[in-house]
Motif scaffolding. Structure first.
Motif, short mmCIF file in Angstrom:
data_model
loop_
_atom_site.label_atom_id
_atom_site.label_comp_id
_atom_site.label_asym_id
_atom_site.label_seq_id
_atom_site.Cartn_x
_atom_site.Cartn_y
_atom_site.Cartn_z
N SER A 166 0.69 -1.22 -0.10
CA SER A 166 -0.09 -0.07 0.18
C SER A 166 0.80 1.34 -0.12
N ASN A 212 0.64 4.16 -2.80
CA ASN A 212 0.39 5.58 -2.45
C ASN A 212 1.34 6.70 -3.39
N LYS A 224 -7.66 2.18 -7.16
CA LYS A 224 -6.47 1.92 -6.22
C LYS A 224 -6.90 1.45 -4.66
N ARG A 225 -8.17 2.07 -4.33
CA ARG A 225 -8.33 1.76 -3.02
C ARG A 225 -8.88 0.17 -2.90
N HIS A 268 -5.41 -1.85 -2.67
CA HIS A 268 -4.82 -1.45 -1.55
C HIS A 268 -5.18 -2.98 -0.79
#
Length: 298
Positions: free
Chosen positions: A206, A210, A237-238, A241
């Motif tokens: 993660s 970022n 992207k979330r 993660h």
């Protein structure tokens, strides 16, 4: 006719799979790029030609499997694009999700390879635990046993008749022993993938994510953690993660494709694992496998 491209993950690799894509434009350059990033000859590893040494040279080592599959599958995607072919949506199983994101234009090939290299190293370093495939079971009994047993989760919910358990060796064995099913098959893996035991690896991944810029997807992506169509870069992207610590919801992914009106499923990469699952779970679906240049009419 609504078409979905799907991308298989670890377990689909096979020695010699690179030869099928070497005649595609940019193949040698992409393998060379991957080899420089890894510090070892990925093409030789794909061919089973790599010798002994300190570096991992077995194609089945996840540090090689993940980047190798990304290179092979992404090259096929590039040729599909050159031919003007476009899916209605994309999805990938486990590491295949990163190829799906590449196919949707969320990031470029260099970024995809970097992500795959980092992901594979972190997963290889998160040792301990076990995984087992379970075939032919009663869903309610399985859910009850998993919920009642500490240290085990459903890592891959592949279909109504096939799941993969992940967790401590004792917990996985306990559920397998108590469950009424056709078969329990221990998997030769180094860790409890897609489970909370991957938390440290997921946290490190993660941090890496970022620092990367994602673009909105050109076509909707069905993610492993949330198999609903999405094009938003921030949300994609979330979802990524969370992927390493949550299960692959492939059974729901196939349901979502059916609800979206998908009539043709194109499996991009070696093997036909996802096609086999779809054949049983998606009645009437048209299936196609693209493993290399020959399948693309080249």
């Amino acid at each position: 006719m609504s078409i979905a491209w799907v991308f298989p993950g670890q377990g689909s690799q096979k020695v010699g799979m690179a030869d099928a894509v070497l005649s595609l434009p940019g193949a040698e350059e992409r393998f060379a790029l991957a080899s420089r990033l890894l510090g070892r000859d990925l093409l030789a590893i794909c061919r089973g030609e790599a010798g002994d040494g300190d570096d991992p040279v077995d194609l089945n080592d996840t540090r090689n499997t993940q980047p190798a599959l990304f290179v092979v599958e992404s090259l096929i995607v590039d040729e599909l694009r050159r031919q003007g072919r476009e899916p209605a949506l994309v999805a990938g199983h486990s590491l295949g999700e990163l190829v799906a994101l590449y196919a949707a234009g969320v990031f470029d090939a260099d970024t995809g390879l970097e992500l795959m290299q980092r992901r594979s190293e972190l997963m290889a370093g998160a040792g301990g635990g076990a995984m087992a495939a379970v075939i032919g079971f009663e869903r309610s009994q399985l859910d009850e046993l998993v919920n009642a047993t500490e240290g085990v989760v459903i890592a891959n919910d592949n279909s109504a008749a096939q799941v993969v358990l992940s967790g401590t060796a004792d917990a996985v064995a306990a559920v397998g022993d108590a469950l009424t099913c056709k078969r329990v098959i221990p998997l030769a893996v180094s860790g409890a993938f897609h489970s909370p035991f991957m938390q440290d690896a997921a946290d490190a991944f993660s941090q890496h994510l970022n620092d990367l810029a994602f673009e909105d997807a050109r076509v909707p992506v069905l993610s492993n953690t949330d198999p609903t169509p999405c094009v938003d870069a921030v949300e994609l992207k979330r979802r990524l993660h969370r992927q390493m610590i949550t299960g692959v919801r492939w059974r729901e992914t196939m349901l979502a494709m059916g609800e979206a009106g998908v009539e043709t499923l194109v499996e991009v990469g070696p093997g036909a694992v996802l096609s086999g699952l779809a054949k049983r779970a998606m009645p009437g679906i048209t299936l196609s496998q693209l493993a290399g240049a020959d399948d693309l009419g080249l």
